[in-house]
Design an enzyme around this catalytic site. Structure first.
Site, PDB file in Angstrom:
ATOM      1  N   LYS A 122      10.188 -80.138  26.380  1.00 26.45           N
ATOM      2  CA  LYS A 122      11.326 -79.300  26.758  1.00 26.45           C
ATOM      3  C   LYS A 122      11.377 -78.001  25.974  1.00 26.45           C
ATOM      4  O   LYS A 122      11.940 -77.012  26.442  1.00 26.45           O
ATOM      5  CB  LYS A 122      12.646 -80.068  26.602  1.00 26.45           C
ATOM      6  CG  LYS A 122      12.826 -81.119  27.682  1.00 26.45           C
ATOM      7  CD  LYS A 122      14.277 -81.437  27.943  1.00 26.45           C
ATOM      8  CE  LYS A 122      14.398 -82.417  29.097  1.00 26.45           C
ATOM      9  NZ  LYS A 122      15.747 -82.940  29.251  1.00 26.45           N
ATOM     10  N   LYS A 205       6.114 -84.744  40.078  1.00 32.35           N
ATOM     11  CA  LYS A 205       7.431 -85.238  40.446  1.00 32.35           C
ATOM     12  C   LYS A 205       8.262 -84.100  41.041  1.00 32.35           C
ATOM     13  O   LYS A 205       8.125 -82.957  40.602  1.00 32.35           O
ATOM     14  CB  LYS A 205       8.098 -85.723  39.146  1.00 32.35           C
ATOM     15  CG  LYS A 205       9.028 -86.886  39.297  1.00 32.35           C
ATOM     16  CD  LYS A 205       9.471 -87.399  37.946  1.00 32.35           C
ATOM     17  CE  LYS A 205      10.959 -87.175  37.778  1.00 32.35           C
ATOM     18  NZ  LYS A 205      11.511 -87.797  36.580  1.00 32.35           N
ATOM     19  N   LYS A 208      13.444 -79.232  40.193  1.00 34.65           N
ATOM     20  CA  LYS A 208      14.048 -77.972  40.586  1.00 34.65           C
ATOM     21  C   LYS A 208      13.243 -76.775  40.070  1.00 34.65           C
ATOM     22  O   LYS A 208      13.412 -75.669  40.566  1.00 34.65           O
ATOM     23  CB  LYS A 208      15.496 -77.897  40.096  1.00 34.65           C
ATOM     24  CG  LYS A 208      15.654 -77.822  38.586  1.00 34.65           C
ATOM     25  CD  LYS A 208      17.130 -77.636  38.259  1.00 34.65           C
ATOM     26  CE  LYS A 208      17.537 -77.910  36.839  1.00 34.65           C
ATOM     27  NZ  LYS A 208      16.774 -77.481  35.734  1.00 34.65           N
TER      28      LYS A 208
HETATM   29  N1  TRP Z   1      18.418 -87.656  29.329  1.00 34.79           N
HETATM   30  C1  TRP Z   1      18.813 -88.063  30.652  1.00 34.79           C
HETATM   31  C2  TRP Z   1      17.964 -87.300  31.667  1.00 34.79           C
HETATM   32  O1  TRP Z   1      17.467 -86.241  31.369  1.00 34.79           O
HETATM   33  C3  TRP Z   1      20.281 -87.780  30.910  1.00 34.79           C
HETATM   34  C4  TRP Z   1      21.152 -88.631  30.055  1.00 34.79           C
HETATM   35  C5  TRP Z   1      21.970 -88.231  29.056  1.00 34.79           C
HETATM   36  C6  TRP Z   1      21.305 -90.037  30.161  1.00 34.79           C
HETATM   37  N2  TRP Z   1      22.611 -89.275  28.519  1.00 34.79           N
HETATM   38  C7  TRP Z   1      22.236 -90.399  29.163  1.00 34.79           C
HETATM   39  C8  TRP Z   1      20.718 -91.009  30.974  1.00 34.79           C
HETATM   40  C9  TRP Z   1      22.579 -91.736  28.954  1.00 34.79           C
HETATM   41  C10 TRP Z   1      21.077 -92.341  30.768  1.00 34.79           C
HETATM   42  C11 TRP Z   1      21.995 -92.691  29.768  1.00 34.79           C
HETATM   43  O2  TRP Z   1      17.834 -87.766  32.777  1.00 34.79           O
END
Ligand code: TRP
Length: 340
Positions: A122, A205, A208
């Site tokens: 990221k 995958k 966006k």
């Molecule tokens: N990091 C996850 C993603 O990018 C998003 C996310 C934040 C999440 N907090 C979470 C997913 C808690 C599951 C549980 O998709």
């Protein structure tokens, strides 16, 4: 679990989150995640959050973030997440997320956090030295999201596996150091079948960041149809389900199967001797048949901002009732003196 002991009759808890970083969800978000969120409402006590705190780990324009948060919330409801059955909420409305995240950060080793691979991905081209510390601690905030609700299951895509492992480690560490407090969550990695691929590059995958191959649910039906009709396939000219050799065709079959609830084998049988153009036409029709009413429902929520605010408040209140309870136990166990 002493203070946190729950009624054994209570439904097991589920928590999941989605980032408000686009002005529309895409087909992969729906088939890969949201559809499961909706389905899980039946058997679980479900908590679903729009993770705006996570969104600001990379720069966001304030107005755009606010608009994307509203549209993400509206789309979550439009997808069928029921604000009566689930707690649907905006992460920043529940301050306990940030509070627990701090505690967990103090239990996470620097080396341990440094091993999270998504940070490097990221951080991208500008490199980790320029990335925010928030992006570095992103997985710890995610652990807080999950542990606050004593979630047993966390439906996520395969790319979140490492974050879930960290969550489990932190839960176990806290429990052994301070006494049983957290449920150690099980990963509930969603089936590969739900992984929607990029239409213009079926080795990647759907995302966006490559809009040409990405179907946005709120975009014009005409554009959706055009994108699907220009999907990259192959020169075999036979409709078979062979994700290795024919990933583009397999992706189209998976999308159709998911939307129509028909087994892939049955679809393949029906398409014997048929050209790719026909399959694409059918997929486009099925996607538009879902997307059009979905966009309409989303617009209805957005056109009534007072009602949307009310629903956000209801969700935050439900979430806080649980989160505050967990945080109170945590604070006490680590030796914070009560405020009185
Ligand atoms: N990091 C996850 C993603 O990018 C998003 C996310 C934040 C999440 N907090 C979470 C997913 C808690 C599951 C549980 O998709």
């Amino acid at each position: 679990m002493t203070d946190q002991a729950r009624d054994p009759e209570a439904r097991p808890r589920v928590l999941s989150g989605i980032q408000p970083t686009a002005d529309s969800f895409h087909l992969g978000n729906y088939l890969g995640a949201l559809r499961n969120w909706v389905a899980m409402q039946r058997d679980y006590e479900t908590f679903y959050t729009i993770v705006d705190l996570h969104a600001i780990t990379v720069p966001q324009d304030p107005e755009v973030l606010a608009a994307n948060t509203r549209v993400s919330f509206a789309q979550t409801l439009a997808a069928g997440v029921d604000p009566e059955r689930s707690a649907v909420f905006v992460q920043s409305h529940v301050p306990e997320h940030t509070q627990l995240a701090w505690v967990l950060m103090c239990l996470t080793g620097f080396g341990e956090a440094s091993r999270m691979t998504q940070f490097k991905d990221k951080a991208g081209k500008s490199g980790t030295a320029n990335a925010s510390v928030g992006l570095f601690t992103y997985p710890i905030l995610q652990a807080a999201d999950i542990l606050l609700y004593q979630a047993t299951k966390v439906p996520v895509g395969a790319d979140q596996r490492q974050h879930l492992e960290l969550t489990r480690d932190l839960a176990g560490r806290f429990n052994s150091r301070f006494g049983d407090t957290f449920v150690v969550p099980e990963p509930h990695v969603l089936a590969d079948a739900a992984k929607v691929l990029d239409l213009s590059d079926p080795t990647a995958k759907m995302s966006k960041s490559t809009p040409a191959g990405c179907v946005f649910l709120l975009e014009e039906p005409k554009r959706i149809t055009k994108k699907i009709k220009s999907a990259v396939t192959d020169s075999e000219a036979v409709i078979r389900y062979d994700p290795q050799r024919q990933p583009g065709v397999a992706n189209l079959l998976e999308i159709l199967s998911a939307l129509q609830g028909e087994a892939i084998d049955d679809l393949v049988e029906g398409y014997s001797g048929v050209l790719y153009g026909t399959l694409k036409g059918d997929v486009a029709e099925a996607v538009v048949a879902f997307a059009e009413p979905f966009a309409q429902r989303t617009r209805e929520y957005l056109e009534d901002p007072a009602e949307l605010d009310r629903l956000m408040a209801v969700g935050a209140q439900k979430a806080r009732a649980v989160a505050a309870d967990t945080l109170q136990t945590v604070y006490r166990r680590i030796g914070f003196v009560p405020a009185g």
